[in-house]
Design an enzyme around this catalytic site. Sequence first.
Site, PDB file in Angstrom:
ATOM      1  N   ALA A   1      47.382  16.262  -5.425  1.00  0.00           N
ATOM      2  CA  ALA A   1      46.229  16.526  -6.291  1.00  0.00           C
ATOM      3  C   ALA A   1      45.390  15.282  -6.561  1.00  0.00           C
ATOM      4  O   ALA A   1      44.281  15.389  -7.081  1.00  0.00           O
ATOM      5  CB  ALA A   1      46.699  17.111  -7.629  1.00  0.00           C
ATOM      6  N   TYR A   2      45.920  14.095  -6.218  1.00  0.00           N
ATOM      7  CA  TYR A   2      45.224  12.849  -6.542  1.00  0.00           C
ATOM      8  C   TYR A   2      44.202  12.447  -5.484  1.00  0.00           C
ATOM      9  O   TYR A   2      44.131  11.283  -5.085  1.00  0.00           O
ATOM     10  CB  TYR A   2      46.228  11.702  -6.702  1.00  0.00           C
ATOM     11  CG  TYR A   2      47.225  11.851  -7.831  1.00  0.00           C
ATOM     12  CD1 TYR A   2      47.093  12.829  -8.816  1.00  0.00           C
ATOM     13  CD2 TYR A   2      48.316  10.990  -7.913  1.00  0.00           C
ATOM     14  CE1 TYR A   2      48.007  12.949  -9.835  1.00  0.00           C
ATOM     15  CE2 TYR A   2      49.234  11.104  -8.948  1.00  0.00           C
ATOM     16  CZ  TYR A   2      49.084  12.086  -9.892  1.00  0.00           C
ATOM     17  OH  TYR A   2      50.014  12.195 -10.907  1.00  0.00           O
ATOM     18  N   GLY A   3      43.425  13.369  -5.006  1.00  0.00           N
ATOM     19  CA  GLY A   3      42.389  13.023  -4.043  1.00  0.00           C
ATOM     20  C   GLY A   3      42.953  12.353  -2.810  1.00  0.00           C
ATOM     21  O   GLY A   3      43.833  12.879  -2.142  1.00  0.00           O
ATOM     22  N   ASP A   4      42.460  11.135  -2.499  1.00  0.00           N
ATOM     23  CA  ASP A   4      42.913  10.419  -1.306  1.00  0.00           C
ATOM     24  C   ASP A   4      44.031   9.420  -1.604  1.00  0.00           C
ATOM     25  O   ASP A   4      44.326   8.542  -0.800  1.00  0.00           O
ATOM     26  CB  ASP A   4      41.747   9.701  -0.625  1.00  0.00           C
ATOM     27  CG  ASP A   4      40.978   8.783  -1.586  1.00  0.00           C
ATOM     28  OD1 ASP A   4      41.314   8.744  -2.783  1.00  0.00           O
ATOM     29  OD2 ASP A   4      40.039   8.100  -1.124  1.00  0.00           O
ATOM     30  N   SER A   5      44.690   9.563  -2.744  1.00  0.00           N
ATOM     31  CA  SER A   5      45.760   8.638  -3.124  1.00  0.00           C
ATOM     32  C   SER A   5      46.901   8.635  -2.113  1.00  0.00           C
ATOM     33  O   SER A   5      47.422   7.571  -1.755  1.00  0.00           O
ATOM     34  CB  SER A   5      46.294   8.988  -4.511  1.00  0.00           C
ATOM     35  OG  SER A   5      47.409   8.204  -4.842  1.00  0.00           O
TER      36      SER A   5
END
Length: 350
Positions: A55-59
């Site tokens: 869910a953390y984008g491109d993390s």
Amino acid sequence: MLYRTLGRTGMKVSPYALGTLMFATVIGNPDPDDSIKVIHKALDAGINIVDTADAYGDSEEIVGKAVKGRRDSVILATKVGLPRLNALPRTPGAATNPNQRGASRRWIMNAVEGSLRRLQTDYIDLYQIHRPDPDTDIEETLSALSDLIRSGKVRAIGSSTTPASDIIEAQWVAERRGLERFHTEQPPYSILNRSIESEVLPAAQRYGMGTLVWGPLGQGMLTGRVRRGEQNDLRRARLSTHLTDERRIDVVEQLIPLADEAGMPLTHLAMAFAIAHPGVTSAILGPRTMEHLDNLLAGVDVTLTDEILDRIDEIVTPGTDVTRLDQAYLPPALLNPNLRRRPVSERGAA
């Protein structure tokens, strides 16, 4: 750095875990190369567990690049269940598609492949359900996760921000059905939010679960940068509304002189408090910059005395929250008024 056993998994983890939400370029550090340097600095300092989420984008992609070549020395944890912060081109509609979230077998089996690809690894040490999914039977979820463990794609499984009753139900279902059980829980915990001390931490201890607590700095409230009558520039202000809550600010104004008296920054007091509880395995720190990380690493040797812990207890009663967190899980009965209200015709006593 000392190491603690993560529940009954046998894996040894540092008391500080590295959280990576602030490495997502959409909300945190816009420079992936700088984020990779921060991750390397944390690993060099002895932190050996890195926690991220799809869910953390491109993390996950940034973490994957950072641990490449060091994978065997890192306990890599990620999560599934929430929609992604930014819908990337290869997953159009990910933020709105109802089947690209939750804890169904269909989504778990799909999502784990995406996480493995983004993390550039063929196995995940700890795969966690990001939030409880009341629409999915827990047996369905545990069955899917058990298959991932048997396939070798996942080593251990966990839950996050889960009520004590759900933690216990999952343990019972796993035992009755011969499924893998949750090995860890990832609840919110800080001086400002201590409600898990009442039931969640005791339940986790009873079942031998490791705990990776998030938000030990009170989502930025315990950095000393949030004061009464002053503006703050915390990026988390975009994600939460509690940074202006007067009750929380009252507590912060009492903690700052206590930290000064103890001869330490408020951040060190907050982190040391979080890892002092016997039910806590690791506290997840979430730096955005090298400066943030350096500040927190400077406090790894801090140990709080009983006197300081007693003073904290006087400021915030054990087992209570100053206010509920914006990001906390709310069960259906609190979200839907119809689940806690009888029909009008049945509400009377006569």
